[in-house]
Design a protein around this motif. Structure first.
Motif, short mmCIF file in Angstrom:
data_model
loop_
_atom_site.label_atom_id
_atom_site.label_comp_id
_atom_site.label_asym_id
_atom_site.label_seq_id
_atom_site.Cartn_x
_atom_site.Cartn_y
_atom_site.Cartn_z
N VAL A 217 -23.91 -53.05 -16.91
CA VAL A 217 -24.03 -51.53 -17.01
C VAL A 217 -24.36 -51.59 -18.33
CG1 VAL A 217 -22.75 -49.41 -17.25
CG2 VAL A 217 -22.16 -51.16 -15.44
N ASP A 218 -25.47 -50.55 -18.45
CA ASP A 218 -26.31 -50.24 -19.85
C ASP A 218 -25.61 -48.77 -20.27
OD1 ASP A 218 -27.55 -49.64 -21.94
OD2 ASP A 218 -29.40 -50.11 -21.33
N VAL A 219 -24.87 -48.61 -21.15
CA VAL A 219 -24.32 -47.24 -21.27
C VAL A 219 -25.35 -46.41 -22.12
CG1 VAL A 219 -22.07 -48.39 -22.12
CG2 VAL A 219 -23.52 -48.19 -24.10
N VAL A 248 -20.82 -46.56 -11.79
CA VAL A 248 -20.05 -46.58 -12.89
C VAL A 248 -18.87 -45.51 -12.82
CG1 VAL A 248 -21.92 -47.56 -14.58
CG2 VAL A 248 -21.55 -44.94 -14.06
N THR A 249 -17.76 -45.84 -13.39
CA THR A 249 -16.72 -44.71 -13.46
C THR A 249 -16.77 -44.54 -15.02
OG1 THR A 249 -15.69 -45.38 -11.51
CG2 THR A 249 -14.39 -44.08 -13.12
N VAL A 250 -16.67 -43.29 -15.34
CA VAL A 250 -16.25 -43.04 -16.89
C VAL A 250 -15.35 -41.87 -17.07
CG1 VAL A 250 -18.84 -43.31 -17.50
CG2 VAL A 250 -18.20 -41.17 -16.73
N GLY A 261 -10.01 -36.59 -17.43
CA GLY A 261 -10.50 -37.10 -16.01
C GLY A 261 -11.29 -38.00 -15.99
N GLU A 262 -11.70 -38.52 -14.73
CA GLU A 262 -12.70 -39.41 -14.66
C GLU A 262 -13.76 -39.14 -13.63
OE1 GLU A 262 -10.78 -43.16 -13.51
OE2 GLU A 262 -10.83 -42.61 -11.42
N TYR A 290 -16.64 -44.95 -21.84
CA TYR A 290 -16.95 -46.13 -20.74
C TYR A 290 -16.07 -47.14 -21.71
CZ TYR A 290 -18.85 -49.41 -17.92
OH TYR A 290 -19.01 -50.45 -16.83
N ASP A 291 -15.14 -47.77 -20.86
CA ASP A 291 -14.37 -48.79 -21.33
C ASP A 291 -13.86 -48.46 -22.47
OD1 ASP A 291 -14.94 -50.53 -19.18
OD2 ASP A 291 -16.25 -51.74 -19.86
#
Length: 739
Positions: A217-219, A248-250, A261-262, A290-291
């Motif tokens: 994953v490229d942010v 992706v889940t952010v 929230g996400e 993210y992360d």
């Protein structure tokens, strides 16, 4: 990242014409009933309408339900996800959902009218023109206010429970969400509620972007975009873009709040979500993680509304028919249909606002006791609310505004052109009611009495188009009842009881007076004028039921005038009681179907010092054209100390060329005196002269009781049964019996 997907508005109606609105009038279409109905934990039913709308009926014990709508954008070849939370405020009453039309252009058949403002004004003009018909006042008999008007103890209607056991649904429409007209190729692919995904069977499988589940994953390929704010609900809308080939889940939070929230975003797709604003104008700052690392932050876009600004307001009130008009204002540049729901009655309907420069449309709803609370929806979203809850307790009510006032004058001062004021109770005035608002109607409810209380006149009309009706008007020991001011047009005085005016000792006591100058379109009908009195204190004490009072040097002209169906009786004067008097030049004037009786002139009523005369109708017009006097009954016009009583008197020098006198009952001593025979001949055929053989012809009305008869001799008219006429009257044929 830039906002590559432009959210614009388009004017085309092609999409709606092809797909219809949200849910059809039967609730489900044949293509959606079985295939799209699914049971999920939080929802009883899910329905799709084509590829563009979905309706969700929730279980009763779910107050807030997160939902995710998966959309395919054919133009960008991307999937877009829209995350919403269904709450009570988003739910639509079942009747609206069930009755939404299939065709966006379907004409509205709910309510009284569905027009723009210009159309509404045209309707009002037509109604007013109908009321001005001079040959028929039957509508007045139907123009009755409901009995609850002016009552203090009327209970307002209770809130209506919608049909279907209160069933309510949430509706999502893709056209409304993106706010770009209805020609989009975006389609609803599926809906996720909880862990259940419900596919839309009406849409074909679309091309899917390239996935790479094992890739990194490229942010830098993830971005946050501020879309718009919603002033109605004070929320802000954001979007997460993911250009990675991996889902992706952010996480996100709203700065300075506990909101977080996400968001899960598919490969090469976007997801929209809403947050509560932290300021009154949609302000909110969202941070994206993210992360556990912050990768973006954006302030809400407060320069753009999520949906066009829509306003609904109450624009008119019709208490007689228990209806309220609401007007919708919209600034979209394309036609948009809205649905509405009335809480008091459960009435539902639709209204289409044109995408023109005006962008206004109006509709009428049934309103018990004048109460109506309307909620306006744009494809299931609440976009406006308005209500009309008038104060009708009186003693004076403006029925268009639904406001109560303590006095008539206060109501007039607060009124707008064309409105109606209802007088609920008797009132003694502190001053003359000065009616200076054009096209205003002042009417009584159950004919309350307005007492001038020493102020004269009781009503003074100084604006055009005013109506005074259904009132008792009295002014003991004062001069005037109702006055139409100099040069005023369009006055209507109808169905009033005008009584007990005078005596004043001088000048002319008058029930209704039309002042000097030119006047057009005057109606005086259905009134009872009685018990007027005038006594002589050394001046010339005359008395008038209805007077058109012209200036001697410049009489002015009255045109399109009707005096009809009035009862004028019991007028007493020491000098001269007169029923109806016309002194102006007259064009298109009609005096018809009036009953004038018991006019008595007698010096014994007071300190009388003049020779008496009495006249039912008196004409002193310097010029006449189309002046008709017909179907009147005039009787018991008596003068005891001078000239004999005259039913109709045409004064010397009056123009008789335009006067026609037909089918009247002329029953007093002298039926018609044409200036003692000195005017040119006047046409007076088909009248009844109190004798089947016609009138008794005399030379003049002498004041000594002996009237010379053409050919010689004198006669006392008290001994003659037939009414008399002077010479220069064409009375043949005469009616053989009372009309």
């Amino acid at each position: 990242m830039s906002d590559e997907t432009q959210i614009t508005r388009r004017a085309s109606l092609r999409g709606i014409a092809a797909t219809g609105a949200i849910i059809g009038s039967t609730g489900l279409t044949a293509s959606t009933v079985s295939a799209s109905e699914k049971k999920v934990d939080a929802a009883k039913d899910v329905y799709f309408k084509g590829c563009h709308a979905v309706a969700v009926h929730l279980e009763d014990d779910h107050d807030e339900v997160p939902i995710r709508i998966r959309v395919y954008d054919d133009e960008t070849d991307r999937f877009e996800n829209i995350e919403r939370t269904i709450t009570d405020e988003h739910l639509l009453p079942y009747p609206i959902w069930e009755q939404l039309p299939d065709d966006y252009d379907e004409k509205d058949d709910h309510g009284k009218k569905n027009d723009d403002e210009d159309g509404y004004e045209d309707d009002e003009a037509d109604k007013k023109k109908d009321r001005k018909k001079k040959d028929d006042h039957e509508d007045d008999k139907k123009d009755e206010l409901p009995e609850w008007i002016c009552e203090d103890d009327v209970e307002p209607p209770k809130g209506h429970k919608p049909d279907g056991d209160g069933k309510r649904v949430w509706v999502f429409n893709i056209h409304q969400f993106y706010d770009h007209g209805i020609d989009t190729d975006n389609e609803i692919i599926s809906v996720e509620i909880g862990d259940k995904r419900i596919e839309n069977p009406n849409c074909e499988e679309k091309h899917r972007p390239e996935y790479d589940k094992k890739g990194d994953v490229d942010v830098d390929e993830i971005g946050l975009v501020a879309i718009c704010f919603d002033s109605k609900r004070n929320t802000a809308r954001f979007r997460v873009d993911n250009d990675n080939k991996k889902s992706v889940t952010v996480e996100y939070d709203v700065y300075n709040t506990d909101q977080d929230g996400e968001v899960t975003v598919e490969p090469q797709s976007t997801t929209y979500f809403d947050v509560e604003a932290t300021g009154s104008e949609g302000q909110a700052t969202v941070r994206l993680f993210y992360d556990d690392d912050q990768i973006d932050v954006k302030a809400s876009n407060t320069q753009r509304e999520c949906a066009d600004d829509v306003t609904v307001y109450s624009s008119a009130l019709d208490l007689a028919d228990e209806q309220v008009q609401f007007t919708v204002s919209d600034n979209a540049d394309y036609d948009r249909m809205f649905s509405y729901y009335v809480a008091e009655t459960g009435e539902t309907g639709t209204i289409t606002v044109p995408g023109d420069d005006v962008s206004l449309a109006s509709f009428w709803v049934h309103a018990p006791y004048g109460h109506a609370s309307v909620t306006l929806y744009h494809h299931g979203i609440v976009v406006g609310k308005a209500e009309r809850k008038p104060d009708l307790s009186g003693p004076v009510v403006n029925v268009d505004q639904g406001e109560s006032y303590e006095t008539i004058q206060a109501a007039v001062d607060d009124a707008n052109e064309g409105e109606t004021i209802v007088v609920c109770e008797d009132e003694e005035l502190d001053d003359t009611v000065n009616v200076d608002v054009a096209d205003l109607t002042i009417r009584g409810f159950h004919k309350p009495t307005v007492d001038g209380n020493g102020n004269s006149p009781v009503f003074n009309i100084v604006a055009d188009g005013v109506t005074i009706g259904d009132l008792g008007v009295t002014n003991p020991d004062e001069l005037l009842g109702i006055r139409v001011g100099v040069g005023v047009d369009g006055a209507t005085i109808k169905n009033n009881h005008i009584f007990e005016i005078g005596p004043t000792g001088n000048l002319g006591v008058t029930g209704i007076i039309v002042g000097q100058g030119n006047h057009d379109d005057i109606e005086i009908y259905g009134n009872t004028i009685e018990d007027l009195e005038q006594t002589d204190d050394g001046s010339f004490a005359t008395l008038n039921g209805i007077l058109f009072d012209a200036d001697n040097e410049d009489p002015g002209t009255i045109t399109n005038v009707e005096v009809s169906d009035n009862d004028i009786r019991d007028l007493e004067s020491t000098t001269a009681p007169l029923g109806i008097v016309v002194q102006h030049n007259a064009e298109s004037v009609t005096i018809e179907e009036n009953h004038v009786e018991e006019l008595t002139a007698d010096n014994d009523f007071g300190p009388g010092s003049f020779t008496t005369f009495a006249q039912g109708i008196s004409i002193d017009s310097p010029s006449t054209d189309d002046f008709d006097i017909e179907d009147n009954t005039i009787e018991e016009v008596v003068s005891n100390d001078g000239f004999f009583g005259e039913d109709i008197k045409i004064e010397p020098g009056a123009d008789v060329s335009g006067i026609e006198i037909h089918e009247n009952n002329l029953l007093s001593a002298i039926g018609l005196n044409n200036a003692n025979g000195n005017n040119p001949e006047v046409e007076a055929e088909d009248n009844f002269w109190n004798d089947d053989d016609g009138p008794f012809v005399i030379e003049n009305n002498a004041d000594d009781g002996d009237v010379p008869v053409p050919g010689g001799g004198e006669v006392d008219l008290d001994t003659v049964d037939a009414s008399a006429v002077t010479e220069n009257v064409d009375f043949n044929p005469a009616a053989s019996s009372s009309q």
